[in-house]
Design a protein around this motif. Structure first.
Motif, mmCIF file in Angstrom:
data_model
loop_
_atom_site.group_PDB
_atom_site.id
_atom_site.type_symbol
_atom_site.label_atom_id
_atom_site.label_comp_id
_atom_site.label_asym_id
_atom_site.label_seq_id
_atom_site.Cartn_x
_atom_site.Cartn_y
_atom_site.Cartn_z
ATOM 1 N N UNK A 338 0.838 -1.203 0.000
ATOM 2 C CA UNK A 338 0.000 0.000 0.000
ATOM 3 C C UNK A 338 0.872 1.251 0.000
ATOM 4 N N UNK A 339 0.239 2.373 -0.251
ATOM 5 C CA UNK A 339 0.967 3.652 -0.229
ATOM 6 C C UNK A 339 1.609 3.895 1.131
ATOM 7 N N UNK A 340 0.896 3.510 2.183
ATOM 8 C CA UNK A 340 1.450 3.695 3.525
ATOM 9 C C UNK A 340 2.701 2.852 3.706
ATOM 10 N N UNK A 341 2.649 1.620 3.222
ATOM 11 C CA UNK A 341 3.820 0.746 3.322
ATOM 12 C C UNK A 341 4.981 1.306 2.520
ATOM 13 N N UNK A 342 4.698 1.840 1.343
ATOM 14 C CA UNK A 342 5.752 2.434 0.515
ATOM 15 C C UNK A 342 6.379 3.634 1.217
ATOM 16 N N UNK A 343 5.537 4.437 1.884
ATOM 17 C CA UNK A 343 6.044 5.622 2.592
ATOM 18 C C UNK A 343 6.891 5.218 3.790
ATOM 19 N N UNK A 344 6.510 4.159 4.471
ATOM 20 C CA UNK A 344 7.280 3.704 5.626
ATOM 21 C C UNK A 344 8.616 3.107 5.208
ATOM 22 N N UNK A 345 8.649 2.513 4.021
ATOM 23 C CA UNK A 345 9.890 1.925 3.503
ATOM 24 C C UNK A 345 10.830 3.000 2.982
ATOM 25 N N UNK A 346 10.320 3.869 2.146
ATOM 26 C CA UNK A 346 11.109 4.914 1.490
ATOM 27 C C UNK A 346 10.982 6.183 2.318
ATOM 28 N N UNK A 347 11.864 6.296 3.329
ATOM 29 C CA UNK A 347 11.672 7.347 4.330
ATOM 30 C C UNK A 347 13.012 7.869 4.826
ATOM 31 N N UNK A 348 12.961 9.075 5.390
ATOM 32 C CA UNK A 348 14.170 9.629 6.007
ATOM 33 C C UNK A 348 14.360 9.125 7.422
ATOM 34 N N UNK A 349 13.477 8.264 7.871
ATOM 35 C CA UNK A 349 13.609 7.632 9.184
ATOM 36 C C UNK A 349 14.801 6.683 9.142
ATOM 37 N N UNK A 350 15.738 6.853 10.056
ATOM 38 C CA UNK A 350 16.947 6.029 10.076
ATOM 39 C C UNK A 350 16.634 4.543 10.197
ATOM 40 N N UNK A 351 15.474 4.205 10.779
ATOM 41 C CA UNK A 351 15.097 2.815 10.952
ATOM 42 C C UNK A 351 14.411 2.235 9.721
ATOM 43 N N UNK A 352 14.052 3.078 8.764
ATOM 44 C CA UNK A 352 13.351 2.603 7.570
ATOM 45 C C UNK A 352 14.281 1.741 6.725
ATOM 46 N N UNK A 353 13.744 0.627 6.222
ATOM 47 C CA UNK A 353 14.575 -0.307 5.469
ATOM 48 C C UNK A 353 15.082 0.309 4.172
ATOM 49 N N UNK A 354 14.301 1.206 3.585
ATOM 50 C CA UNK A 354 14.721 1.852 2.345
ATOM 51 C C UNK A 354 15.347 3.214 2.553
ATOM 52 N N UNK A 355 15.798 3.472 3.775
ATOM 53 C CA UNK A 355 16.395 4.773 4.083
ATOM 54 C C UNK A 355 17.598 5.068 3.195
ATOM 55 N N UNK A 356 18.381 4.044 2.892
ATOM 56 C CA UNK A 356 19.558 4.258 2.058
ATOM 57 C C UNK A 356 19.176 4.699 0.650
ATOM 58 N N UNK A 357 18.095 4.132 0.102
ATOM 59 C CA UNK A 357 17.634 4.555 -1.225
ATOM 60 C C UNK A 357 17.091 5.979 -1.148
ATOM 61 N N UNK A 358 16.343 6.247 -0.097
ATOM 62 C CA UNK A 358 15.775 7.583 0.101
ATOM 63 C C UNK A 358 16.880 8.640 0.123
ATOM 64 N N UNK A 359 17.921 8.395 0.884
ATOM 65 C CA UNK A 359 19.016 9.364 1.016
ATOM 66 C C UNK A 359 19.785 9.494 -0.293
ATOM 67 N N UNK A 360 20.001 8.350 -0.951
ATOM 68 C CA UNK A 360 20.808 8.357 -2.172
ATOM 69 C C UNK A 360 20.177 9.153 -3.298
ATOM 70 N N UNK A 361 18.840 9.257 -3.302
ATOM 71 C CA UNK A 361 18.159 9.899 -4.422
ATOM 72 C C UNK A 361 17.256 11.046 -3.987
#
Length: 844
Positions: A338-361
């Motif tokens: 869901x959109x909520x799940x995507x937002x929780x993954x792709x986040x500036x939250x240091x605990x977010x699993x996709x934080x590295x992608x978020x920061x990189x782009x």
């Protein structure tokens, strides 16, 4: 030939059971068996609650078919279901709030979606003509019955549709036949679908002994009429969208759809007689049956999915090999966050699993490259509905063969499409690569060199780092800091090439790693190395770096020394419980930790340099302290031990005819890591005085006793025996596994020495205690004393700054002539500790 009515076929089947022998075949078309119901149309009309469906039959031109001719199977629904549909949000949105507001195309869809040629019971509908399970079947719905007129606003938003910005086009969502999905008891049994699975596929209350067409329940099955069978549904049966169509229109997953629609384009389906182009929507995919990897311009797609989610006749294998692999026997599955799940993954939250992608782009999905987005989207695709239902959770694997971490609690909804099922889930399921410690390397554009180095063309390190059963601390070096790598092989060169260093860079024209080689003294460029491939010189050095910068296991705050995957020692700098620096044995100063990412199998830590290995061999290290008689020696604290090693011939240059040590290596060490406890000169002299080991002079000047002469012993045999005693004494001061002061805290931990017990054929042990500031060794002799209740003593390691934690590396290169070597053949690491004055280790 005139087609016989259904009741003739049925009558022939029952002929043998009739009591009357009167031959009435010639009258069957005029007289009908009493046990048959009316024709299909009359049955529906006589019910009184199917007025809409009767009108549908008339409006679509099937009145004669359903009243008089042929044999048919029809799924129908009563008036109440039509009234419910007219009140539904979808109907209200489209303006279909009453029957008279339905367009003809919609009427065709409602009727033809539920028509099947030939009269068939539910049980027979569950079987293919060749005996397999029939989970999906094509319908009478013609592909071109409805060709939507699509505006630019409703088209996928990618570059392939830009040319239609001011146009509308006729576009099929897919150019293959539509299918019905049959959740029939016999089918579910064959596919091993459980009642619990049905709860998530259809909804609460569903079970495998009930009959469903898509998510419409059959409430009255196998109604027999003169010209076919009827099956009553609890809702209007309209073939739903394919998976791509549903995902495109479901607002709660619009973010995922935005990524998925990067990978589609309009392809010409046909051109009509009047020149109008009709398109179909195709997704770039790598399936074996219907791949689409190249766009209409002949260019290779920038990213591909595992399969086309819009392909109506989806199948994942050849129908010729096994019918159950055809479209009839199974369908696809997609787990869509869901959109909520995507937002929780792709986040500036240091605990977010996709934080590295978020920061990189920069926190924008639109900035994430296609190859990364394709990897993420396709990992939510599974090729088999039957093999990916909730009953398979716990063992469910993604298409790459790695375990999917999903549970029933993650499912928040489902949609049965005509080519698969879409599970809506509350988490993102990224590929294993992005969940692991190499994830940041794959996505961060500042780490292109490390990313290439991990891949198949070089070190193939990615297969190692994918393991979720291990914990890693992966120290990665951004491209700008991939410089000043001291080439260990060059220590064996001569002239300007000796002790050179490399600066790595990415060649933009070849997308290959390149290294500029510099004179180690002047810094002048002396060449460029481009020898890639898994056996090239570059790969040899890159593998050395990757091994040196990977720690396997958890870190303990405050502990300085660790052994890496490649057995190299590495020192960590701490600030509280955070790692702020890392230093190899060859680094003059620690590298700073710039960033840290918490991943599923450990931590990825960016550092501003390359961790260098020790430039000194064990031989060179002992020789540096071998006394005034040795050139370059600083002192004589290792003199007696060094002399013994030399006398025993324990240092060798060429272990084989095809390789050589950079200088000399301790010949009994393998590719591993070791600890060497060096007795000081006084310790060696004490061992000689105690009769534990002979001195060099004693061996040189030994003579045979009268008894030895009488026994026939020759002098060389006696010398060899004494030499063996000396070598076993030396070997007992070398143990497997590197131990450091301020390394792992241990209490009388047992390690094996290099001296073999000839009686037990096992290596003698050592027992080591290390508490962070000091280290002591309980040798086998004193350990037995302790166990026997006799006086014993452990030997301490000297605590002087230059007396312990001395790092060495014995390096073997891939040529018998070191000046011609191109790569590292093998190596061993040793840490050297000087034992307290006057002490040595004793195994017997």
């Amino acid at each position: 030939m005139k087609k016989l009515p259904l009741y003739i076929c049925l009558g022939l089947g029952l002929l043998g059971f009739m009591s009357s022998c009167e031959d009435k075949f010639e009258n069957y078309e005029e007289s009908e068996p009493s046990w048959l119901g009316p024709n299909i149309y009359d049955y529906l009309s006589n019910r009184g609650d199917c007025k809409y469906f009767c009108q549908l039959i008339q409006d679509c031109g099937y009145y004669e078919t359903m009243k008089r001719t042929g044999s048919n199977t029809l799924f129908f629904s009563p008036d109440s279901t039509f009234e419910s549909y007219f009140r539904s949000p979808e109907a209200v949105r489209k303006g279909y709030t009453s029957y008279d507001k339905l367009p003809q195309s919609m009427k065709y869809l409602m009727l033809r979606s539920c028509m099947i040629e030939n009269a068939q019971l539910i049980e027979r509908l569950s079987q293919t003509d060749h005996g397999g399970t029939l989970f999906r079947r094509t319908t009478l719905m013609e592909i071109e019955d409805t060709i939507p007129l699509v505006t630019y606003q409703d088209m996928p938003h990618n570059a392939y549709f830009e040319s239609f910005k001011n146009d509308t086009i006729r576009m099929l969502m897919d150019g293959t036949s539509w299918t019905l999905v049959q959740f029939f008891p016999e089918v579910m049994s064959s596919l091993k679908v459980t009642d619990n699975d049905m709860k998530y596929v259809i909804g609460n209350g569903a079970s495998t002994d009930q009959t469903y067409l898509f998510q419409s329940k059959v409430v009255n099955r196998d109604i027999t009429c003169k010209n076919g069978y009827l099956h009553e549904l609890d809702r209007i049966c309209m073939i739903p969208d394919n998976m791509a169509g549903y995902i495109r229109t479901e607002e709660s997953v619009s973010d995922f759809n935005h990524l998925m629609e990067r990978f589609c384009e309009p392809v010409i389906y046909k051109t009509t007689a009047d020149g109008q182009k009709i398109y179909e929507l195709r997704y770039f995919n790598e399936s074996t049956v219907r791949p689409h990897k190249t766009d209409v311009n002949g260019k290779t797609a920038s990213g591909t999915l595992y399969f086309d989610p819009g392909w109506n006749l989806y199948q994942y294998g050849s129908a010729g090999a096994n019918s159950n692999y055809a479209y009839e026997g199974d369908m696809a599955a997609m787990y869509v966050p869901t959109n909520q799940a995507m937002a929780e993954y792709f986040s500036d939250d240091l605990e977010a699993e996709g934080h590295d992608i978020y920061v990189s782009f920069g926190g924008k999905w639109d900035s994430v490259p296609d190859n990364i987005c394709a990897d993420i989207v396709k990992n939510h695709q599974l090729q088999s509905f039957a093999n990916s239902t909730p009953s398979h959770y716990g063992t469910l694997k993604d298409m790459a063969g790695y375990e999917m971490e999903i549970s029933e609690d993650n499912i928040v909804g489902s949609y049965v499409a005509r080519n698969g099922i879409v599970y809506l889930i509350n988490k993102v399921l990224p590929p294993l690569d992005y969940r692991s410690v190499m994830g940041p390397v794959k996505v961060d554009q500042s780490l292109k060199l490390f990313n290439l180095a991990m891949g198949d063309n070089y070190c193939q390190f990615q297969y190692y780092l994918r393991s979720l059963k291990s914990t890693y601390n992966f120290f990665v070096t951004p491209d700008e800091y991939m410089v000043n790598y001291t080439d260990p092989v060059s220590a064996g060169y001569s002239g300007v090439r000796r002790n050179s260093y490399w600066d790595f860079w990415l060649n933009p024209s070849t997308n290959a790693i390149t290294a500029t080689v510099h004179n180690g003294t002047t810094g002048d460029s002396i060449g460029v190395n481009t020898s890639g491939g898994i056996s090239g010189a570059l790969t040899s050095r890159l593998t050395d770096i990757l091994n040196q910068q990977t720690i396997v296991g958890e870190l303990t705050p405050g502990r300085e020394w660790y052994v890496t995957k490649g057995y190299a020692p590495i020192r960590l700098i701490w600030s509280g419980d955070q790692v702020v620096g890392a230093q190899g044995a060859g680094n003059a100063a620690p590298c700073n930790v710039l960033e840290t990412y918490d991943k599923t199998n450990g931590y990825t830590r960016y550092i501003d340099g390359i961790l260098q290995t020790s430039p000194n061999s064990l031989y060179a290290t002992l020789r540096q302290h071998a006394g005034a008689s040795v050139a370059g020696s600083a002192d004589d604290k290792f003199k007696e031990f060094y002399d013994m090693c030399e006398y025993c011939g324990l240092f060798e240059k060429n272990p084989t005819s095809t390789c050589a040590a950079i200088d000399y290596r301790l010949k009994f060490l393998n590719q591993y890591h070791y600890t060497v406890y060096v007795p000081g000169n006084a310790g060696i002299l004490q061992a000689i005085a105690d009769g534990v080991v002979p001195s060099v002079n004693a061996i040189e000047q030994c003579a045979l006793t009268a008894e030895e002469e009488a026994s026939g012993m020759d002098l060389q045999t006696k010398k060899d025996s004494l030499l063996n005693i000396m070598e076993r004494f030396i070997r007992y001061h070398v143990q497997d596994y590197s131990l450091f002061i301020n390394g792992e805290n241990i209490q009388e931990a047992e390690y094996l020495s290099a001296t073999l017990n000839n009686a037990t054929h096992k290596f003698y042990p050592l027992f080591v205690t290390q508490n962070g500031t000091s280290m002591e060794v309980l040798d086998n002799y004193n350990y037995r004393q302790k166990r026997n209740g006799s006086p014993y003593a452990a030997v301490k390691v000297q605590t002087g700054a230059s007396d312990n934690n001395i790092m060495t590396r014995d390096l073997i290169v891939n040529n018998a002539v070191t000046t011609a070597a191109t790569g590292i053949e093998t190596y061993s690491y040793s840490v050297v500790h000087l034992l307290e004055d006057g002490k040595y280790l004793r195994f017997e």
